[in-house]
Design a protein around this motif. Sequence first.
Motif, PDB file in Angstrom:
ATOM      1  N   TYR A 284      -3.979   5.139   5.159  1.00 22.36           N
ATOM      2  CA  TYR A 284      -4.783   6.238   5.724  1.00 22.36           C
ATOM      3  C   TYR A 284      -4.247   6.742   7.062  1.00 22.36           C
ATOM      4  CZ  TYR A 284      -8.804   5.284   2.591  1.00 22.36           C
ATOM      5  OH  TYR A 284      -9.630   5.144   1.534  1.00 22.36           O
TER       6      TYR A 284
ATOM      7  N   PHE B  81       0.845  -1.199   0.000  1.00 17.70           N
ATOM      8  CA  PHE B  81       0.000   0.000   0.000  1.00 17.70           C
ATOM      9  C   PHE B  81       0.880   1.249   0.000  1.00 17.70           C
ATOM     10  CE2 PHE B  81      -2.517  -3.406   1.789  1.00 17.70           C
ATOM     11  CZ  PHE B  81      -3.634  -3.348   0.968  1.00 17.70           C
TER      12      PHE B  81
ATOM     13  N   ARG C  27      -6.764   4.257  -4.909  1.00 20.63           N
ATOM     14  CA  ARG C  27      -5.515   3.511  -4.989  1.00 20.63           C
ATOM     15  C   ARG C  27      -5.444   2.417  -3.926  1.00 20.63           C
ATOM     16  NH1 ARG C  27       0.445   5.894  -6.267  1.00 20.63           N
ATOM     17  NH2 ARG C  27       1.416   3.860  -6.540  1.00 20.63           N
ATOM     18  N   ILE C  28      -5.909   2.741  -2.716  1.00 21.61           N
ATOM     19  CA  ILE C  28      -5.891   1.744  -1.644  1.00 21.61           C
ATOM     20  C   ILE C  28      -6.742   0.536  -2.015  1.00 21.61           C
ATOM     21  CG2 ILE C  28      -6.843   1.351   0.680  1.00 21.61           C
ATOM     22  CD1 ILE C  28      -5.507   4.019   1.484  1.00 21.61           C
TER      23      ILE C  28
ATOM     24  N   GLU D  40      -4.986  -1.397  -4.796  1.00 22.70           N
ATOM     25  CA  GLU D  40      -3.841  -2.150  -4.263  1.00 22.70           C
ATOM     26  C   GLU D  40      -4.311  -3.379  -3.491  1.00 22.70           C
ATOM     27  OE1 GLU D  40      -0.440   1.365  -3.925  1.00 22.70           O
ATOM     28  OE2 GLU D  40      -1.851   1.128  -2.260  1.00 22.70           O
ATOM     29  N   ARG D  41      -5.459  -3.261  -2.831  1.00 15.15           N
ATOM     30  CA  ARG D  41      -6.004  -4.401  -2.117  1.00 15.15           C
ATOM     31  C   ARG D  41      -6.381  -5.528  -3.079  1.00 15.15           C
ATOM     32  NH1 ARG D  41      -5.994  -6.688   2.774  1.00 15.15           N
ATOM     33  NH2 ARG D  41      -8.051  -7.160   3.574  1.00 15.15           N
TER      34      ARG D  41
ATOM     35  N   GLU E 299      -8.280  10.151  -5.246  1.00 11.07           N
ATOM     36  CA  GLU E 299      -7.283   9.242  -5.832  1.00 11.07           C
ATOM     37  C   GLU E 299      -6.666   8.314  -4.782  1.00 11.07           C
ATOM     38  OE1 GLU E 299      -5.330  13.196  -6.333  1.00 11.07           O
ATOM     39  OE2 GLU E 299      -3.538  11.941  -6.552  1.00 11.07           O
ATOM     40  N   TYR E 300      -6.568   8.779  -3.535  1.00 13.08           N
ATOM     41  CA  TYR E 300      -5.960   7.945  -2.488  1.00 13.08           C
ATOM     42  C   TYR E 300      -6.876   6.782  -2.115  1.00 13.08           C
ATOM     43  CZ  TYR E 300      -2.712  11.816  -2.088  1.00 13.08           C
ATOM     44  OH  TYR E 300      -1.773  12.773  -2.359  1.00 13.08           O
ATOM     45  N   ASP E 301      -8.166   7.091  -1.977  1.00 16.54           N
ATOM     46  CA  ASP E 301      -9.128   6.029  -1.660  1.00 16.54           C
ATOM     47  C   ASP E 301      -9.096   4.962  -2.754  1.00 16.54           C
ATOM     48  OD1 ASP E 301     -10.373   7.375   0.642  1.00 16.54           O
ATOM     49  OD2 ASP E 301     -11.191   8.763  -0.840  1.00 16.54           O
TER      50      ASP E 301
END
Lengths: 184, 562
Positions: A159, A155, B10-11, B14-15, B6-8
């Motif tokens: 967060y 990751f 990407r996470i 990636e999962r 974009e961060y949400d």
Amino acid sequence: MPEIIKNGRVQSDDWQVLRLAEGEAAADAVLPAGHVIVPLATWQARRAELLPKAEAGTLGVWLAGDEDPAALAADLPALPVVAVDFPKFADGRGYSLATLLRTRLAYEGELRAIGDVLRDQFFFLLRCGFSVLQPREGKYTTAQLEAALASLRDFTNPYQGAVDRPEPLFRRQPRSPRQEDAAR
Amino acid sequence: MYQYDEYDQRIVDERVAQFADQTQRYLAGELSEDEFRPLRLQNGLYIQRYAPMLRIAVPYGNLNSKQLRTLGHIARKYDRGYGHVTTRQNIQFNWPRLEDVPEILGLLAQVQMHAIQTSGNCIRNVTSDPFAGVAADEIADPRPWCEILRQWSTFHPEFAFLPRKFKIAVNGAKQDRALIHAHDIGLDIAHDAAGALGFRVLVGGGLGRTPIIGEEVSAFVPWQQILNYCEAILRVYNLHGRRDNAYKARIKILVKALGVEEFARQVEAEFIHLKDGPSTLTQAEIDRVASRFDDPLLAPLPQDAGYRAHLAQDKAFAAWARRNVRTHQVPGYASVVLSLKPYGVAPGDVTAEQFDAIADLADRYAFGEVRNTHEQNVLLASVREAGLFALWQQARELGLATPNIGLLTDIISCPGGDFCALANAKSIPIANAIQDRFSDLDHLYDLGELELNISGCMNACGHHHVGHIGILGVDKNGQEFYQVTIGGSQGSQAALGKVIGPSFAAAEMPDVISSLIDTFVDNRHDDERFIDTVRRIGVDSFKTRVYAERNARLEARETTNA
């Protein structure tokens, strides 16, 4: 010789973990020659004898899940290695112990995860402040460990804050409100 | 609803990649069954009685029409044409193949969905009031707080291997509709004497094997500190919760063992170190998260004359409106509950066609948004009064307009022994038999609000402890039996039901419910609700009549047989 993950690489390692046999008194344990990580109970029982070894960089201490890291508070500056044991990988106490060692007790030396340390938890272990990951000897081939290095980057931008990146994402990165998105 | 940045995204992407790799290694034999189990569970994947079951996260129940269409597609392509709304506002599919799960997760990621932490010994999907943001009795909208908690808890490295599962619920209204008393952490939005916003914090509630109502550990935590405070609670639990016995591993057992004062003291001792630390929330972050909810801007509308005319003219529409339509914060709008409890169907089941149809209704009438309720229905949060009649006509054709919300036949039920490997007994046939017995709508309306909840085992997914009438499936020498409780309730006055006595065979259950209802009707004052009658006269009158009538039935049968 066991293999560990340290500084993002697979390396051989000559630290031995001393585990007491059932019924063996902490004070009586025979220390192997070379670099050794002893149980907290052994350290506490023979502190005067073991302190010079620690100061010479050849002896460390490991904690079990139910042991309070505060018991080591005064000794941390002298210890080249502290390890936290995972009796089973699903026993998550070690994550809190590591976090407390790094944040509350400001331990800056080498922090090892030992025991049932599996590659699918490497990412979480590093986030909680472990600097060395030591799977059981023979658990993985060198090739498997090399392949597992990729999981250290599973990751990109987690967060929440943790030991590795104390600030949460909203403090680390500018995240845009909705209107700015729409304006792009 | 919340829109990913974009961060949400990407996470979640990636999962998907991570789990695809893990599944591939499991199938190749590199990961043992034991090693893979927590990994798949933390992606919502159970190995069930007949096939894997995939639980998909619906954060605090919020969905949009695009997501619903993807769920319909998954139901068609990977399942047997239907999915299931759970009592924690999620969606489950009962028939996907393990090999297909990475691909399903990939499809979900394309519509900002995932199955992260919907099972396993970690912090689960945060739940809340389905009426959040539209409820007339709202103190503050809980959704931004839920989203902040979702982000904080997603892949929290310290709390991925807790002693047991951990559920958080947030209520922001005067009347609790999020079951906060039955959660590991229940957060109740409140104001302090100075008018500042914060949370009353309950800990250690839960149903399951040892049902306990949560206790207050802090009367008020300022909103800035809420993540720090939750971290303190989780750390005390992670370090000291029992790990020797899975049945005693929930935080409620730790709170009981220490006593709530001592538990609160330990939390406070931890919190002192975390207070004002880096996880402290800022107004800018709250505002940013709130701004990412694409709620429609609703200007007040005048009362709709057409709606009122239809109410006066059409009895069936009026009945539906009375039960399934709720007051909205904004004049001229209403919230509509679509019932997933038609007779003869497993409560909470949604067919692929219904997923698509609900998406169409949401687009046409409700700004493209729906919410799952923990009562296993679907809510359209904001509908113009002028659209209600046409919406009702279409919902009726789709089998989504059963006018029974909050009534006896609006049964909460787990999937039970028909699907679940843990169940002691079936629950769906019992729900259907009771619905069949009480199919007369006029009679149902006369009986008024009555919540009947069924669980197929003591894990209590059907929330039987907090049903006005609760039914629990039990195993007696390999036979399926049912234990009955009455007097439970959810909401701000949450209470656990009391067992009325020995359990019953499946075939007896409609008669048992009839005896309870007859007792209620005979003792009822005016328009009193069932639960209020139970509270007023006590459990004994109900119990006496249920068993007297049961014995009479058994004797009558013996006479006939003789």
